[in-house]
Motif scaffolding. Sequence first.
Motif, mmCIF file in Angstrom:
data_model
loop_
_atom_site.group_PDB
_atom_site.id
_atom_site.type_symbol
_atom_site.label_atom_id
_atom_site.label_comp_id
_atom_site.label_asym_id
_atom_site.label_seq_id
_atom_site.Cartn_x
_atom_site.Cartn_y
_atom_site.Cartn_z
ATOM 1 N N SER A 539 0.828 -1.211 0.000
ATOM 2 C CA SER A 539 0.000 0.000 0.000
ATOM 3 C C SER A 539 0.857 1.253 0.000
ATOM 4 C CB SER A 539 -0.934 0.006 1.217
ATOM 5 O OG SER A 539 -1.858 -1.056 1.159
ATOM 6 N N ALA A 542 2.403 2.023 -3.357
ATOM 7 C CA ALA A 542 1.419 2.613 -4.273
ATOM 8 C C ALA A 542 1.135 4.069 -3.904
ATOM 9 C CB ALA A 542 0.130 1.793 -4.244
ATOM 10 N N GLU A 543 1.057 4.355 -2.613
ATOM 11 C CA GLU A 543 0.736 5.713 -2.161
ATOM 12 C C GLU A 543 1.802 6.726 -2.557
ATOM 13 O OE1 GLU A 543 -1.932 6.856 -0.978
ATOM 14 O OE2 GLU A 543 -3.011 5.373 0.217
ATOM 15 N N GLY A 545 3.642 6.552 -5.220
ATOM 16 C CA GLY A 545 3.827 6.592 -6.665
ATOM 17 C C GLY A 545 4.666 5.483 -7.250
ATOM 18 N N ARG A 546 5.024 4.478 -6.457
ATOM 19 C CA ARG A 546 5.846 3.378 -6.961
ATOM 20 C C ARG A 546 4.940 2.174 -7.277
ATOM 21 N NH1 ARG A 546 10.541 3.479 -2.396
ATOM 22 N NH2 ARG A 546 11.226 1.574 -3.501
ATOM 23 N N GLU A 547 4.010 2.412 -8.166
ATOM 24 C CA GLU A 547 2.951 1.438 -8.418
ATOM 25 C C GLU A 547 3.478 0.149 -9.031
ATOM 26 O OE1 GLU A 547 -0.961 1.007 -11.190
ATOM 27 O OE2 GLU A 547 -0.601 2.977 -10.312
ATOM 28 N N ALA A 550 4.797 -1.932 -6.313
ATOM 29 C CA ALA A 550 3.691 -2.403 -5.482
ATOM 30 C C ALA A 550 2.989 -3.577 -6.141
ATOM 31 C CB ALA A 550 2.710 -1.255 -5.235
ATOM 32 N N THR A 551 2.737 -3.470 -7.428
ATOM 33 C CA THR A 551 2.030 -4.525 -8.151
ATOM 34 C C THR A 551 2.847 -5.809 -8.194
ATOM 35 O OG1 THR A 551 0.880 -2.887 -9.508
ATOM 36 C CG2 THR A 551 0.984 -5.139 -10.357
ATOM 37 N N THR A 597 -5.870 -0.027 -2.753
ATOM 38 C CA THR A 597 -4.999 1.128 -2.988
ATOM 39 C C THR A 597 -4.465 1.119 -4.412
ATOM 40 O OG1 THR A 597 -4.349 1.182 -0.647
ATOM 41 C CG2 THR A 597 -2.927 2.338 -2.205
ATOM 42 N N ILE A 598 -4.015 -0.051 -4.864
ATOM 43 C CA ILE A 598 -3.518 -0.141 -6.242
ATOM 44 C C ILE A 598 -4.655 0.074 -7.233
ATOM 45 C CG2 ILE A 598 -2.475 -1.687 -7.935
ATOM 46 C CD1 ILE A 598 -0.897 -2.968 -5.643
ATOM 47 N N ASP A 601 -5.343 3.670 -7.584
ATOM 48 C CA ASP A 601 -4.328 4.324 -8.421
ATOM 49 C C ASP A 601 -4.607 4.084 -9.903
ATOM 50 O OD1 ASP A 601 -3.085 5.302 -6.219
ATOM 51 O OD2 ASP A 601 -1.408 3.892 -6.229
ATOM 52 N N HIS A 602 -5.028 2.853 -10.233
ATOM 53 C CA HIS A 602 -5.374 2.548 -11.627
ATOM 54 C C HIS A 602 -6.539 3.413 -12.090
ATOM 55 C CE1 HIS A 602 -3.511 -1.775 -11.482
ATOM 56 N NE2 HIS A 602 -2.599 -0.827 -11.570
#
Length: 608
Positions: A539, A542-543, A545-547, A550-551, A597-598, A601-602
């Motif tokens: 989480s 993702a918060e 900006g390192r999505e 995270a994924t 959270t991800i 972001d999507h």
Amino acid sequence: MTVTTDTGRDAASLRVDGYTGIENYAAIGDGRTVALIALDGRIDWFPVPNLDTPPVFAALLDAEHGGYIELCPVDTFSAERHYVVGTNVLETTFTTPTGSVRVTDSLNTGVAGRLPWSELGRRVDGVTGSVPMKWMVAPGTCLGSASPWLYDTVHGRILRVDGLNLGVRTLGLGDGDVDVDSQSIGGTFTAAQGERYLIGLVGTETEPLFLPTPENVDSGIDRTIRNWQLWSEEFRYDGPWSDQVHRSALALKLLIHSPSGSVAAAATTSLPERWAGGKNWDYRYAWVRDTAYTLRALIRFGLREEVHAAVAWLLKIIRLNDELTQVFYTLGGEMPGGSEKPDVPGWRGIGPVVGGNDAASQLQQGIFGDLFDIVSLYVDAGNILDAPTGRLLANIADTTCDIWQKRDAGLWELPQERHYTSSKMGCWQALDRAVHLVEQGQIPGLADRWIAERDRIATWIDENCWSESAQAYVWYPGSDELDASVLLHAGSGCVEPKRMSATIDAIRRELGDGDFVYRYSGMETVEGTFVACAFWVVSALAEVGREAEATELMDRLAVAGNDVGLWAEMVDVDRECFLGNFPQGLSHLALINAALTIADDHDHAKEV
């Protein structure tokens, strides 16, 4: 690393000295209690009628005298299992040299919701060949506090344990042997292809015992499947990792105490956090923190009834107790009492076994943020606060303005009170949400003081909780030690995103063990990795900006539970097994919130 049960060999061999690995259990429930079923078909944990009732079946903690409900083939067998889609009803297929059977396990629910008694249905369907089966209902001593006994009535044999009444109902066993002694009942039968059999158990506490027909217990399994699937139809989530998110939501549903709306932290007590023992706790209580995280998920899933019940329960309990000082409450909403340590060995002899929890009266400032987060989410979902609740929250916001300057026990309920960074972040969150509620016209008062104190907290965190040498927000000022709970505030306005990004790296480097993470500095030699912390990393990535990172991490973690997708509190990475209470709500909540959270972001990226 994936923690899975070994279904490829004889399932019975997974049990040593009466105990099996925590990861070998699946859970079923009815809104009041939870039963844990091992891969070998034995139910080793089943409090009747409520989750926090002294457990009448507790071989999980006392293999010799704890009590169990056995159902499995007589001969060597392997086992594979899964939940019926969209349900918490378990199907296990046992395969032997002479054939195979399917066992369907359900804690039955009624036409209008939960039944006013506990009803366990264990259906056996012959699939191929013929399979000799054995079964046993052997109540235990309720952790050393009672002695079971069996007696005959005009309607059949009944088992009693203190104030509990238990009735055994069977279907289709024919001429199978029945073995009865003064404290248990069991027997054998042969399951033939195409035939159906049933072992049922009904129970009540200090009230008359209703005895349904075996046919009604059997049909109750099908009704319960439909009830669960109707609930799942209301569940709305079409983002990534949907299977794991749905299973985690169903696991959380098991922990919701339907009579009150409260949310239990876990279904068990005293499963150890470390092999050396001494860190065993009772989690059959409702934590304010866990309730907040649960509601965040349930609101997103469109589950209205559970959301309102939990919010109403929590606010009512706070009003009744006139102050927000309790970290958790009983499932019925009472103030927790003390604890006791029954003289029983514990899982695999690792004690102590604990009934009750002494941490309730600690000061944990983070719960102020959790409470206001709950209410803000509830209001933002289109709901309205009543006037007494508005006044209560305004008073709590004023209290937060003063109390944040005190030391507290922190999120981890530690005996050493300090100025824990995550606690101050929680106070910032409380005041920030209080300002939001004033702006929405939901609570009374002028927000000037809350704004000013919120900004002071942010400044204090910036000046005292960041370490240049550690390149991280530290556990508490004056230390370079780390605490994974600061990751919960990665999306908060009280932290600087670049600093939080560096903190994530420091925590993964210093507290990480593969994809998993220890709670705080020093725990790598003391206990297992804390499952929720690993998903908090997802989480937080993702918060900030390192999505992509995270994924990638989420892809690995999401499939690392046990064979039916459940999680305990901790993972021993070296032994690839679970530790701690099970199933653990916070672990499943962290998985859900990481996925949400991800997904958010999507969605945001699509809008932009």
